[in-house]
Design an enzyme around this catalytic site. Structure first.
Site, PDB file in Angstrom:
ATOM      1  NE  ARG A   1      -2.377   0.927   3.576  1.00 18.87           N
ATOM      2  CZ  ARG A   1      -2.569   0.141   4.643  1.00 18.87           C
ATOM      3  NH1 ARG A   1      -3.388  -0.893   4.566  1.00 18.87           N
ATOM      4  NH2 ARG A   1      -1.949   0.369   5.763  1.00 18.87           N
TER       5      ARG A   1
ATOM      6  CE1 TYR B   1     -15.138  15.746 -12.365  1.00 21.77           C
ATOM      7  CE2 TYR B   1     -14.205  15.239 -10.228  1.00 21.77           C
ATOM      8  CZ  TYR B   1     -14.810  14.827 -11.392  1.00 21.77           C
ATOM      9  OH  TYR B   1     -15.067  13.503 -11.585  1.00 21.77           O
TER      10      TYR B   1
ATOM     11  CG  ASP C   1      -8.500  19.506 -10.595  1.00 28.39           C
ATOM     12  OD1 ASP C   1      -7.795  19.138 -11.549  1.00 28.39           O
ATOM     13  OD2 ASP C   1      -9.562  18.928 -10.280  1.00 28.39           O
TER      14      ASP C   1
ATOM     15  CE  LYS D   1     -11.395  12.828 -16.112  1.00 28.18           C
ATOM     16  NZ  LYS D   1     -11.639  13.949 -15.200  1.00 28.18           N
TER      17      LYS D   1
HETATM   18  C1  LIG Z   1     -12.211  13.830 -13.928  1.00 22.26           C
HETATM   19  C2  LIG Z   1     -11.716  14.922 -13.083  1.00 22.26           C
HETATM   20  C3  LIG Z   1     -11.374  14.675 -11.765  1.00 22.26           C
HETATM   21  C4  LIG Z   1     -11.562  13.330 -11.119  1.00 22.26           C
HETATM   22  O1  LIG Z   1     -10.766  12.337 -11.663  1.00 22.26           O
HETATM   23  P1  LIG Z   1     -11.210  10.789 -11.561  1.00 22.26           P
HETATM   24  O2  LIG Z   1      -9.969  10.065 -11.927  1.00 22.26           O
HETATM   25  O3  LIG Z   1     -12.359  10.615 -12.504  1.00 22.26           O
HETATM   26  O4  LIG Z   1     -11.602  10.560 -10.127  1.00 22.26           O
HETATM   27  C5  LIG Z   1     -10.873  15.726 -11.051  1.00 22.26           C
HETATM   28  N1  LIG Z   1     -10.744  16.951 -11.566  1.00 22.26           N
HETATM   29  C6  LIG Z   1     -11.059  17.220 -12.835  1.00 22.26           C
HETATM   30  C7  LIG Z   1     -10.870  18.588 -13.366  1.00 22.26           C
HETATM   31  C8  LIG Z   1     -11.557  16.217 -13.638  1.00 22.26           C
HETATM   32  O5  LIG Z   1     -11.911  16.492 -14.891  1.00 22.26           O
END
Ligand SMILES: *Cc1c(COP(=O)(O)O)cnc(C)c1O
Length: 392
Positions: free
Chosen positions: A58, A111, A182, A207
């Site tokens: 972990r 988000y 983010d 992404k």
């Molecule tokens: C998709 C997304 C997230 C979350 O990511 P996951 O891997 O789907 O949990 C966070 N911030 C932004 C801007 C996103 O587009």
């Protein structure tokens, strides 16, 4: 692997340690929970260094360490922490820097699930105030003596307002608050977080970085050792970790990130400009276009744009929008983005926002420009507009 090598060279070699893996360029996929020790002394030593060496699955394996090293190298950060999703990265980064009685400032355009994390934190005695993403240095009026974190996301989710992160960071730091970003839209390619006052950069690597619509993973990169240790400790407390296959695939994705981003940028701009000239479109919300709030800040702080943007249609009945979307043949409808495929979804920020009021001429559609041929994508959109206009 840093030195004065250029990014294009670093991205190829980041996280690679052929000397450790019998000459293999890529780290093996370590599927490990139990790590065994020959002596009690060795076990004790491993425990002391459990964030740096294999101790228990972990806490990390050579596969996750390689990915974390590569991401930190590209971001020019101290070190990264890999966790099981982008949302987990947001949760762990926030929880690392707040405790009961603290206050968080969060952009109104984050988000949406980030707001759910703020709601959860409210139950733990941490209050959040949402701020207008165009606030800039004006954020000083919202800072409280107990403000510990400013949580930004730039450009904003769905509506792509570009924030003045350096101005916000200056105010935050003057009050001893951390700046979390983010940074998923820029994908570690078009924005250097630590050159713009950010302390902790978050990537939903699900992404663009993994980039092939097949992985859930998050990365948190800190500028300093102390902040990295705070995030890593929090992730250990919460039991977060990233799976070995996910780490391997994400590191593999990173190798082609730069090339993919250039293609997403090119197609995104082509589509955005084409859409801006359509009579059915009221506004294009793409940071590289003048019409986007914060465009000048984008020009100052970013080195380019990714393939994710929105359009606002002129007022049109919902059934016509549905006819447009249901009939698309290349653009697919689905959450997430950053993979090879083009996507288009309807979204309505009205009920989500609290510090600002979303007012638009008509419905909003969010597009992701994938790797397909741009002319084919335009033909698909053109047929979509015919359906929007009531043709069969
Ligand atoms: C998709 C997304 C997230 C979350 O990511 P996951 O891997 O789907 O949990 C966070 N911030 C932004 C801007 C996103 O587009």
């Amino acid at each position: 692997m840093k030195g004065n090598r250029r990014r294009e060279t670093r991205i190829v070699h980041a996280g690679s340690h052929p000397e450790k893996f019998r000459g293999a360029m890529n780290p093996p996929v370590y599927r490990a929970s139990t790590i065994v020790f020959p002596t009690v002394e060795a076990m004790r030593e491993a425990n002391k260094n459990r964030f740096d060496t294999t101790y228990y699955g972990r806490h990390g394996t050579p596969t996750s360490f390689a990915l974390e090293e590569a991401m930190a190298d590209l971001d020019d950060g101290y070190r990264s922490v890999a966790v099981c999703s982008g949302l987990a990265a947001i949760t762990v980064a926030l929880m690392a820097f707040v405790k009961s009685g603290d206050h968080v400032l969060m952009a109104d355009t984050v988000y949406d699930p980030s707001r759910r994390v703020a709601q959860f934190l409210a139950g733990c005695g941490v209050e959040t105030t949402f701020y207008d993403p165009t606030i800039g240095a004006g954020i000083a009026t919202l800072v409280q003596p107990n403000t510990k974190v400013v949580f930004t996301e730039s450009p904003g989710s769905l509506t792509f307002e570009v924030q003045d992160v350096p101005a916000i960071a200056k105010v935050a730091h003057a009050h001893g608050a951390k700046v979390l970003l983010d940074n998923t839209w820029a994908a570690g390619h078009f924005f250097k977080p630590f050159d713009h006052g950010v302390d902790v950069s978050i990537q939903a690597a699900t992404k663009y970085i993994a980039g092939h619509a097949d992985v859930m993973i998050g990365l948190v990169t800190a500028k300093t050792e102390d902040d990295w240790r705070a995030v890593k400790t929090q992730s250990a407390i919460m039991g977060y970790c990233a799976g070995p296959d996910e780490c391997y695939l994400t590191l593999r994705g990173l190798k082609t990130l730069d090339m993919r981003m250039e293609r997403h940028q090119e197609t995104g701009l082509l589509l955005a400009n084409w859409l801006a000239a359509r009579p059915e479109v009221a506004t294009v919300l793409h940071p590289a276009l003048q019409s986007c709030p914060g465009h000048d800040i984008w020009k100052r702080d970013f080195t380019g744009s990714s393939g994710l943007f929105s359009i606002v249609l002129k007022d049109v009945p919902a059934a016509r929008v549905e006819a447009m979307l249901d009939g698309m043949s290349i653009f697919a409808m689905g959450f997430s983005w950053g993979g090879f495929e083009s996507l288009m979804i309807p979204a309505n920020p009205t009920s989500i926002r609290t510090a600002t009021k979303w007012q638009a001429a008509g419905p909003l559609l969010r597009l992701h420009a994938g790797q397909e041929d741009p002319d084919d994508l335009i033909a698909d959109l053109e047929a979509g507009f015919a359906r929007l206009n009531g043709a069969a």
